[in-house]
Structures are given as C-alpha cells and as structure tokens.
Design an enzyme around this catalytic site. Structure first.
Site, mmCIF file in Angstrom:
data_model
loop_
_atom_site.group_PDB
_atom_site.id
_atom_site.type_symbol
_atom_site.label_atom_id
_atom_site.label_comp_id
_atom_site.label_asym_id
_atom_site.label_seq_id
_atom_site.Cartn_x
_atom_site.Cartn_y
_atom_site.Cartn_z
ATOM 1 N N ASN B 116 11.159 -5.766 13.005
ATOM 2 C CA ASN B 116 10.585 -4.707 12.187
ATOM 3 C C ASN B 116 9.287 -5.217 11.561
ATOM 4 O O ASN B 116 9.316 -6.148 10.758
ATOM 5 C CB ASN B 116 11.613 -4.328 11.102
ATOM 6 C CG ASN B 116 11.141 -3.181 10.233
ATOM 7 O OD1 ASN B 116 9.953 -2.827 10.223
ATOM 8 N ND2 ASN B 116 12.066 -2.610 9.490
ATOM 9 N N ASN B 150 7.734 6.790 11.756
ATOM 10 C CA ASN B 150 7.841 6.872 10.300
ATOM 11 C C ASN B 150 6.536 6.373 9.667
ATOM 12 O O ASN B 150 5.759 5.640 10.279
ATOM 13 C CB ASN B 150 9.035 6.064 9.798
ATOM 14 C CG ASN B 150 8.873 4.579 10.071
ATOM 15 O OD1 ASN B 150 8.229 3.864 9.295
ATOM 16 N ND2 ASN B 150 9.419 4.106 11.195
ATOM 17 N N CYS B 216 19.610 15.457 12.639
ATOM 18 C CA CYS B 216 18.894 14.640 13.595
ATOM 19 C C CYS B 216 17.536 15.261 13.864
ATOM 20 O O CYS B 216 17.418 16.466 14.008
ATOM 21 C CB CYS B 216 19.718 14.589 14.880
ATOM 22 S SG CYS B 216 18.906 13.768 16.233
ATOM 23 N N CYS B 274 -10.202 -1.113 3.670
ATOM 24 C CA CYS B 274 -10.924 0.014 4.264
ATOM 25 C C CYS B 274 -12.276 0.152 3.580
ATOM 26 O O CYS B 274 -13.311 0.301 4.248
ATOM 27 C CB CYS B 274 -10.116 1.309 4.142
ATOM 28 S SG CYS B 274 -11.005 2.776 4.723
#
Lengths: 368, 368
Positions: B116, B150, B216, B274
């Site tokens: 992850n 996500n 779901c 950024c």
C-alpha cells in the site's frame, strides 16, 4: 538385475512424481468456479456477480448466450490485444475465445461457428442461426455485432440483416489504427451499410487488389480497446435500456475527437431488402396515431432516464446536487463534475438525432 | 506377492503416464515464445511484433519496463474485467498481472511491489522507485500512471509527483460506473490533484466514513475498458510523440459525451511542492527567449503532426484526398470519413488548450 526392493522403491518414486505432476496440471481446474443457479447480490469479493449486481436497477440480462462466427486462427501477431494468449496460437479464434470466456464465466452458453460467413453455404447457415438462434427456442437473436476487418464480411452481415429485419451494430478501426467507429443499424429506419457505402464498395473495386504484398495493416490495441468498449457499452445501453444509444459514434484518436450523428436510410439504396424495410417502416409510421409518433421517436433513441442506478457516491446527494447545478457557494479551488451542455443548436461538430436525410448530411459534409 | 515382471510392467505404465502428464502440464510452456533480441518488421502472422512494426514511423519504444504497485489480491469479483482469470484468485494483483503479461511478452522487464503506497515506509520506497527506477540506471521513470479507486492513494501519488516534479497521468471511473476521466498532470504547469480537488478532499472528509456497509461500488467493464484505452492511448501519444495529448478528457457513458479541457495550476494550491514547481515553471518561462516561447507551447501539447504513419488504406491516396476535402464529384450515396471541424472558436463544449486560469474556468462552468 534390479532387486524386488529396488523396483518397489522406483514405483513409489514414480507414483509420488505422478501425483505432483497431476496436481500441477489440474491446478487451474481446481480454481474454476462451478456453475451457479441464481446470481447473488451479496457484497463479498468471492461473489463473481457482486460488481454487476450493484448495477441491478439498470436491468440485468437474466440469460446469457453467445453465438460466435469467425474463420480465423489465433496467431502470435494477435497477442498485442491481450485477449488471446500465446499457448492458444494455432487454435481457431472462436475455440480460443470460448475457452477463455467459459473459464471466466461457466454460466454463459456458447455456440461457435468456425467458418467464413461470405461463402454461399455458410451464409445460409449464418442467416439461419440469426433467425432461430435466440435464447427463446427458434426465435431470432437480440442483436448482431459486426467486428470484422473487411468490407466483404460487412456486406454479408448487412445483406443478412436487411433481409431479416435484424437490428445490428457495426464497428471498425481504420487501417492506420488511429480512428474507429460504431454504428447502430435498424433496417428500414437508419442508413444501412449499402445506403452509405465507403468508396471501395461504391466503386465496386475488389479490395483484395488494393492490399499491398508484404505490407501489414497497423494495429493499436488502445484504439481497438476503446472502440470495443464503446461498442459493448452501446450494446448494454440498447439491451438494458439505459442512457442514450448512439446511432453513429466516431473516434479520432489523434485529437480525441468523438463525432456523433444519425443517418436515415437512403431511398435509393442498392439493397432491395433495405428498400422493402423502408417501405414497411413508412407504413407503420403512417398507421401509428399521430400523438404517439412523438413518443415513439423518443423511445427509439432510448432517452428514458428512469434507469436509476443506485448511486454509491463518496459525496452526499445534496453535494452532488450542488455540483451539477450552478455552484456559487463552493469554497475556492473546488471543481465540479462536468455536465452535459445545453442543447442550443450551437453544438458544433456533434450532430445528434438529426432528422436530415442522407443527402442533406452529405451536402453538409461537403461544405466542411 | 507381485512378481518382478509385474513390478516392471507397473513401472513402464507409470513412466508412460508420467510422460503424458508432464506433456500436458508443460503444454502452455511449449507454446511460450522465447525472448527476442531485435524486433522484426517481417509481415508474417508468427511475428508477434508485425502489427506494432507497421506503426514504426510513429516511433517504437525500444526498451520496455513496467513498475507495478498494488496491495490488493485477485478476487472472483474482479473477473468481469477479463484481465484476471479465475485460477489467479488469491494471488496478489501485481503477481497475477506480471505472470499474464510476461506470458504474452517475455521481452518486457517487470518490477512489482505488493504494498500500500499510502503508509509512511512504503511511500518513501515508492518515491524512491519513481526517482531511480527508470530504464537508464538510477534515472527517474518516464511517466507515472494512477489507476486507483480512492482519493487517499491519488493524493499520495500527487504528493510524490509534485515533490519530484514527475509528470503523471491520473484516471478514474465514477462509483456509479457510467462516467470516467483521464488527466495529464505536469507539476507547476497544469492543475494538480490538490489544485482542483473533488469535494470530499477539499472538505477534509474521511472517505471511509462515506462508504456504506454492505454496499458494493458498481463496476462496468465497458466503462473501465474505454477509460483504460483512452489512458494508454494518451500515454502512447505522449511517449511516442504523435497526435494531440489530452490534458483532461472526460467520458460520460450515458450520453457518449467526451468533454476536454486544460486547467492551469492553482497559485493557491495547498501543496507547497506544487507552488514551488509553479515558481520554477514561471522562472523558466521568463528566462526563455520570447520567440521560442511560442514554439515551446506547441511542443508541450504535442501538436507536431510529422508522425507519418504508413497508411495501408484500402483506397488509393488520391481517393483519400478526395474523401477528406470537398467531394463534389462523388457518385450519390457515397460517404466520406469524418474530419476535424475548423477551429473557429465555436467549438461548443470542447475547451482545448485554453490559457484560462482555474478561476476563469470555474466561472465559466458556473454559468453553464
């Protein structure tokens, strides 16, 4: 000479080796799932239908059946498209496709025909299966999909569908691999492949004479993937009745440009069955009570928006409402999901649901 | 008790059975093609690169390498997308993907990370591989692709790429499965994910609290296939330098609507890296001689049209010329391939290569 004990030892060794080998060999089969009687909506990752059932309000096709027609063999040159795998080289494409698809979903029924639909006998058989190969015994299929790479095969499908009044969808990718299209053909109503043929067909040129020896048509899996995706999306919209079914959708990969349009059938079409279907369509239109005509036109383009997908959004419904309307109160730096622009006639290159004739459209295109 | 002859017979039987079993087991491996030193352009169907080499004037990526990051496992529920197969259920997704892809093309080098990326240690390792995992030893990768489901993972990629000045492409499909998008992010130049965040990120909501138990997310393989195709097409255009690379391309499956736009980086972006990249970009712009700026801008959007694909068309070049220009002399019923409409400012919903700021674009969208 070996003793009995040595021979027995060898037998035990071989038996163990054989068990291991068989285990490896059937490993894949052990993981195959059994057929299931009823699709479950249970939200667990071991349920192969959980993702699909989340869309159940769109309508789920209860019974699946696939009729595949293709005369080609799998070659290593096809591996750039991911669907076929190297160990399938040499198999017929329909056989390889059935094997892969059955492996993924044993609940689908398949019927495969490994032949060229353009020869006389095969064409007759092809027409017969379209007319009687539907899920309901002896009834026509729901839809025919054309995914071929030459005009001869397209014309064969066109001829069959015109004669049978069978709705079909055509698809294609250009030989330079950077554009493609999908098209819905409703015999008698929208332009068939003979109503608006490409140059090579209208000029009656034998396309085989145009192919250059030793020159291979380019193929980009990306272009094919996008066109295949758009085609099957249109199929789902048509069969399940959600969204707007596209009559014609082009894809220009160089500029990410997607022209869409609709073309009426050509009264001067060379195909007599197309002209017959046009006459029948006109008769039906005349017989229909006037008020209903408007409704019917709406039905044709599937603009019914009661598809009601269960929205599992990461924002609340109220937030979504904000995002799709004018958004004066949102904090700085927040973007909104894009919305369909108002149809004000100034839609630029996109010609949707036009009532223009083919000739009018041709005249327009000449002006461009 | 068995005689020596009986034992010997049993051994022969077992040996034969073992040979057959091993043969079946390695059948797939027998069909695997060996690695090849040099891609051939030979036009034979046994050449796995024949279709690709037909596009060689577009530029062929000489060396392929794939770094894959994913922490998920293959589940039966993933089978609706065709890429994973039932026998891979339980494997990590990166392992299954590597196996399938290596099987198709053993010439590609792989590096897989089954973790992850959002946890602290993994994130550091992820950044390290982006900076040093390129084909040229120790150099950064060419491009990062975000294909996650996500916002947490997207923000991790955004953070890493802003800090490293790494160009990346973002992609996504909505939770109702009927829309999606791709986006090119050039740190300091175009809007990053933090410059124009979706509501859930800007409002600092924990997305986990928004997911409903037992519900779901829907998934349509068609929408995913189209978005994946558009993403990789954009990657090819960017890496090989053909066509116009899209900054942002949306896909509304319900209406077959494909909005495109470009957004400048937001000077008020929350991400300090950024803002730093924006300062550096501005400095470079100022230092650049004025005449060259115009050229440079053209390079950025890859409008160079010298890609010169070898066109293997079924019509002659003269016929093609006819088809793309005005076509007054064509016989009735002949259609022409669609062309890109003139850019006359009235391009409707399609906003391309705009120089507008994010605020200006937001104001425009509010008016819609």
């Amino acid at each position: 000479m070996a003793t009995v004990e040595e021979l027995k030892l060898r037998i035990r060794e071989l038996e163990n080796e054989l068990i291991k080998s068989k285990q490896k060999q059937s490993d894949a089969e052990h993981h195959l799932r059994p057929k299931i009687d009823k699709m479950s909506a249970e939200v667990v990752d071991s349920n192969p239908y959980s993702r699909l059932m989340a869309l159940k309000r769109m309508g789920i096709v209860q019974d699946y059946e696939l009729l595949l027609f293709d005369y080609d063999k799998v070659e290593l040159a096809n591996m750039n498209r991911l669907f076929f795998q190297p160990h399938q080289a040499g198999l017929s494409k329909v056989e390889a496709a059935e094997h892969t698809l059955r492996n993924i979903n044993p609940d689908v029924a398949f019927e495969t025909h490994n032949y060229n639909i353009t020869t006389m006998d095969n064409f007759t058989h092809f027409m017969n299966r379209i007319s009687h190969g539907g899920l309901e015994e002896g009834k026509p299929v729901d839809l025919v999909l054309s995914c071929v790479d030459n005009f001869e095969a397209r014309m064969a499908i066109n001829t069959a569908c015109n004669e049978l009044g069978q709705i079909w969808m055509e698809s294609g990718v250009s030989e330079n691999a950077v554009s493609g299209h999908i098209q819905l053909i409703i015999p008698g109503e929208t332009a068939c492949f003979a109503c608006a043929p490409p140059l090579v067909v209208a000029a009656n040129i034998d396309e085989k004479t145009l192919k250059r020896d030793g020159v291979c048509a380019a193929s980009l899996p990306t272009t094919m993937g996008v066109v295949a995706g758009l085609l099957v999306q249109n199929v789902l919209k048509y069969l399940l009745g959600f969204g707007t079914v596209s009559y014609y959708l082009g894809y220009n990969a160089m500029q990410d440009f997607f022209p869409s349009m609709a073309m009426k059938a050509n009264p001067q079409c060379d195909d007599r069955h197309c002209r017959r279907q046009q006459d029948e369509y006109k008769k039906k239109e005349v017989e229909r009570p006037k008020q209903e005509v408007v409704q019917e036109e709406e039905e044709v383009v599937h603009e019914d928006n009661e598809w009601g997908i269960e929205l599992v959004s990461e924002v609340s419904e109220a937030e979504l409402q904000d995002a799709s309307g004018p958004v004066p109160d949102l904090p700085e730096g927040i973007t909104v999901a894009y919305t369909i622009p108002e149809k004000d006639g100034a839609s630029g290159e996109t010609v949707e649901e036009t009532d223009q004739s083919l000739e009018e459209l041709m005249a327009q295109m000449r002006k461009m």
